[in-house]
Scaffold this motif. Structure first.
Motif, PDB file in Angstrom:
ATOM      1  N   LEU A   3     -37.172  39.665  52.062  1.00 32.19           N
ATOM      2  CA  LEU A   3     -37.327  40.077  53.461  1.00 32.19           C
ATOM      3  C   LEU A   3     -35.963  40.359  54.091  1.00 32.19           C
ATOM      4  O   LEU A   3     -35.770  41.368  54.785  1.00 32.19           O
ATOM      5  N   LEU A   4     -35.006  39.488  53.842  1.00 29.89           N
ATOM      6  CA  LEU A   4     -33.666  39.647  54.396  1.00 29.89           C
ATOM      7  C   LEU A   4     -32.978  40.882  53.827  1.00 29.89           C
ATOM      8  O   LEU A   4     -32.307  41.619  54.561  1.00 29.89           O
ATOM      9  N   ILE A   5     -33.149  41.135  52.535  1.00 30.35           N
ATOM     10  CA  ILE A   5     -32.543  42.315  51.915  1.00 30.35           C
ATOM     11  C   ILE A   5     -33.056  43.588  52.577  1.00 30.35           C
ATOM     12  O   ILE A   5     -32.293  44.508  52.880  1.00 30.35           O
ATOM     13  N   GLY A   6     -34.373  43.649  52.815  1.00 33.65           N
ATOM     14  CA  GLY A   6     -34.942  44.812  53.488  1.00 33.65           C
ATOM     15  C   GLY A   6     -34.349  45.028  54.867  1.00 33.65           C
ATOM     16  O   GLY A   6     -34.022  46.157  55.245  1.00 33.65           O
ATOM     17  N   CYS A   7     -34.175  43.938  55.615  1.00 33.24           N
ATOM     18  CA  CYS A   7     -33.577  44.043  56.957  1.00 33.24           C
ATOM     19  C   CYS A   7     -32.145  44.547  56.878  1.00 33.24           C
ATOM     20  O   CYS A   7     -31.715  45.371  57.700  1.00 33.24           O
ATOM     21  N   LEU A   8     -31.388  44.081  55.891  1.00 31.69           N
ATOM     22  CA  LEU A   8     -29.986  44.478  55.767  1.00 31.69           C
ATOM     23  C   LEU A   8     -29.852  45.949  55.390  1.00 31.69           C
ATOM     24  O   LEU A   8     -29.001  46.665  55.922  1.00 31.69           O
ATOM     25  N   VAL A   9     -30.695  46.415  54.464  1.00 36.15           N
ATOM     26  CA  VAL A   9     -30.626  47.820  54.067  1.00 36.15           C
ATOM     27  C   VAL A   9     -30.918  48.722  55.257  1.00 36.15           C
ATOM     28  O   VAL A   9     -30.333  49.812  55.398  1.00 36.15           O
ATOM     29  N   ALA A  10     -31.791  48.277  56.152  1.00 34.62           N
ATOM     30  CA  ALA A  10     -32.133  49.077  57.329  1.00 34.62           C
ATOM     31  C   ALA A  10     -30.929  49.326  58.229  1.00 34.62           C
ATOM     32  O   ALA A  10     -30.908  50.299  58.993  1.00 34.62           O
ATOM     33  N   LEU A  11     -29.918  48.468  58.157  1.00 31.99           N
ATOM     34  CA  LEU A  11     -28.735  48.636  59.001  1.00 31.99           C
ATOM     35  C   LEU A  11     -27.897  49.842  58.603  1.00 31.99           C
ATOM     36  O   LEU A  11     -26.949  50.204  59.297  1.00 31.99           O
ATOM     37  N   ALA A  12     -28.241  50.499  57.500  1.00 34.49           N
ATOM     38  CA  ALA A  12     -27.545  51.727  57.118  1.00 34.49           C
ATOM     39  C   ALA A  12     -27.904  52.885  58.043  1.00 34.49           C
ATOM     40  O   ALA A  12     -27.193  53.881  58.100  1.00 34.49           O
ATOM     41  N   HIS A  13     -29.011  52.741  58.781  1.00 35.06           N
ATOM     42  CA  HIS A  13     -29.447  53.784  59.709  1.00 35.06           C
ATOM     43  C   HIS A  13     -28.789  53.601  61.070  1.00 35.06           C
ATOM     44  O   HIS A  13     -28.349  52.508  61.422  1.00 35.06           O
ATOM     45  N   PRO A  14     -28.748  54.683  61.878  1.00 36.94           N
ATOM     46  CA  PRO A  14     -28.324  54.507  63.274  1.00 36.94           C
ATOM     47  C   PRO A  14     -29.316  53.588  63.988  1.00 36.94           C
ATOM     48  O   PRO A  14     -30.495  53.587  63.647  1.00 36.94           O
ATOM     49  N   ALA A  15     -28.909  52.782  64.946  1.00 39.44           N
ATOM     50  CA  ALA A  15     -27.602  52.834  65.567  1.00 39.44           C
ATOM     51  C   ALA A  15     -26.582  51.907  64.896  1.00 39.44           C
ATOM     52  O   ALA A  15     -25.400  51.947  65.230  1.00 39.44           O
ATOM     53  N   ALA A  16     -27.016  51.077  63.942  1.00 37.19           N
ATOM     54  CA  ALA A  16     -26.063  50.190  63.273  1.00 37.19           C
ATOM     55  C   ALA A  16     -25.035  51.002  62.481  1.00 37.19           C
ATOM     56  O   ALA A  16     -23.851  50.653  62.429  1.00 37.19           O
TER      57      ALA A  16
END
Length: 482
Positions: A3-16
């Motif tokens: 679950l945490l890995i999925g959340c972290l990969v999502a940070l590759a998108h804007p606005a992060a």
């Protein structure tokens, strides 16, 4: 962890905008899936990773869908299951041959799923991994060959290759092969971007975008747009563009409105593209791009792809009562039927409206009709200040490279942006910026391989995936028979 890995990969998108996570973020997931104890465990791990990813990328959507947020979570959880099963099958016992296959097969499975879930009825291609590379111009050039799908393929292939040196049970040859293939894929992508020649610029097209921000009330919104349009006088633009739903009434029923639009065009010294979101003469609500000049209406385009649940409700007779109390559309909009080109002076403008901007095939279609520039009228008022706004704007960079045409996005309230055909940023106005902006976009005649060949990457990936499934089924049948 999944679950945490999925959340972290999502940070590759804007606005992060942690774009580098796109290249390494899936490595721990591949390792986690390879070490699963069974197919069922691999399915659950990939499912939880998908939930973390999509609920993070699309967190801006959740407050508006009510109980459907649970449905979004369930659907999201199912999306990465094929990737999880394929990873476990290939890498639980990582030989040289299996690692080599994984670097090709796993990205193919990933792209196949991305393409299938990008159907407009499922919400369209939001959150594609390839979109995370919109700022990485050498790599972004790959989109001109195979669209965002080839970007996703390369990014996932590099992740799989980088995971190989850390796979338990992998021999030295398998580790070196995986790492080497990751380097090769990345080098080929960067090399193509650096060596690709610049296209020939055949002209320039000046756009004035009008972004008034959130203005409640139809007359007030119309007046705000008119006032900002008058400020374009003397700027030498070719066209003034308003955002989506800038006019909540039909000018065909309001001669006084048509007169004011004609006057605005005359004062500004150029045609004006407005966007009508109103009930038409046939009684249906339509979203329409309308081009006005000093002489009146010049051209129109009707929005063809509507937002599911936002502009229409699938199976409304069954779901209508269940959706009460949500921000779901109370009445279905009527879709348009065909594309259109608007001629502004000597330039052919390909219009799209908001949600349509995220679909690669619509942009490719406009270029095949000989569009010189693409212009999107958008509005993300419902998602003000959320990730939705930079996500839509950043995707314009990928659309521009795919199509070989400069792309302009003008938001009523959102992040307006413009990019040239190489993905270079020409304009970027965050949601809190109000007023007008001027951008000169180059005009090109280049036909990219993606425009010429179409979605060859998803088709190839789908074929590889289908062959893999057939081979697995055949092996299972042979095992039972023996």
């Amino acid at each position: 962890m999944a679950l945490l890995i999925g959340c972290l990969v999502a940070l590759a998108h804007p606005a992060a905008d942690a774009w580098w996570l796109g290249w390494i973020g899936l490595v721990p997931l591949v390792l986690l899936l390879a070490r699963a104890g069974s197919y069922g465990e691999a399915a659950w791990r990939s499912s939880l990773a998908a939930v973390g990813y999509f609920l993070t990328v699309l967190q801006w959507l959740l407050p508006n869908v009510g109980f459907l947020a649970l449905v979004v979570g369930v659907v999201a959880g199912a999306l990465w299951v094929p990737f999880g099963l394929a990873t476990y099958r290939l890498l639980r016992d990582p030989s040289v041959a299996r690692v080599a296959l994984a670097v090709v097969v796993l990205p193919s499975v990933w792209v196949t799923v991305e393409a299938l879930r990008s159907w407009e009825g499922l919400g369209g291609p939001w959150g594609l991994v390839g979109l995370t590379q919109w700022q990485v111009r050498p790599v972004l050039a790959v989109a001109s060959l195979g669209g965002v799908w080839l970007l996703s393929f390369v990014v996932v292939a590099v992740n799989v290759g980088l995971a190989a040196p850390f796979l338990p049970g992998a021999g030295r040859a398998a580790r070196l092969l995986g790492g080497g293939l990751a380097v090769v894929f990345a080098a080929l992508a960067v090399g193509y971007g650096l060596l690709r020649p610049e296209p020939v610029v055949t002209g320039s097209f000046r756009v004035v975008g009008v972004q008034p921000g959130v203005v409640y009330g139809g007359p007030e919104r119309f007046a705000a747009h008119l006032g900002l349009t008058h400020r374009a006088a003397g700027l030498g633009q070719d066209v003034v563009v308003w955002g989506q739903s800038s006019m909540p009434f039909d000018p065909a029923r309001r001669p006084d409105v048509v007169a004011r639009l004609r006057q605005a065009a005359a004062t500004a010294g150029s045609d004006v593209l407005v966007n009508v979101d109103a009930r038409a003469a046939d009684g249906r609500i339509r979203k329409t791009t309308q081009q006005y000049g000093p002489g009146g209406l010049v051209g129109t385009y009707e929005k063809r792809r509507l937002v599911p649940f936002g502009e229409y409700v699938p199976m409304r007779p069954l779901l209508g009562k269940v959706l009460q109390g949500t921000a779901i559309a109370e009445e279905d909009r009527a879709p348009g039927r065909e594309p259109a080109l608007l001629r502004v002076g000597g330039t052919r403008v390909g219009p799209l409206i908001s949600y349509e901007s995220i679909f690669p095939d619509l942009r490719r279609e406009l270029v095949r009709l000989h569009a010189d520039v693409t212009v999107v009228q958008g509005s993300l008022t419902s998602f003000h200040g959320t990730w939705a706004q930079p996500q839509q704007a950043s995707a314009e960079a990928v659309r521009a490279v795919e199509s070989g045409r400069s792309a302009v996005l003008v938001e009523l309230n959102g992040t307006s942006a413009a990019f040239d055909a190489r993905g270079r940023q020409l304009a970027w106005l965050p949601p809190d910026s109000h007023g007008i902006f001027v951008v000169d976009v180059p005009v090109y005649e280049e036909i990219t391989p993606y425009v010429r060949w179409g979605d060859w990457v998803p088709r190839t990936a789908g074929t590889i995936t289908a062959v893999g499934v057939v081979l697995l089924v055949a092996r299972a049948v042979r095992s039972r028979l023996s």
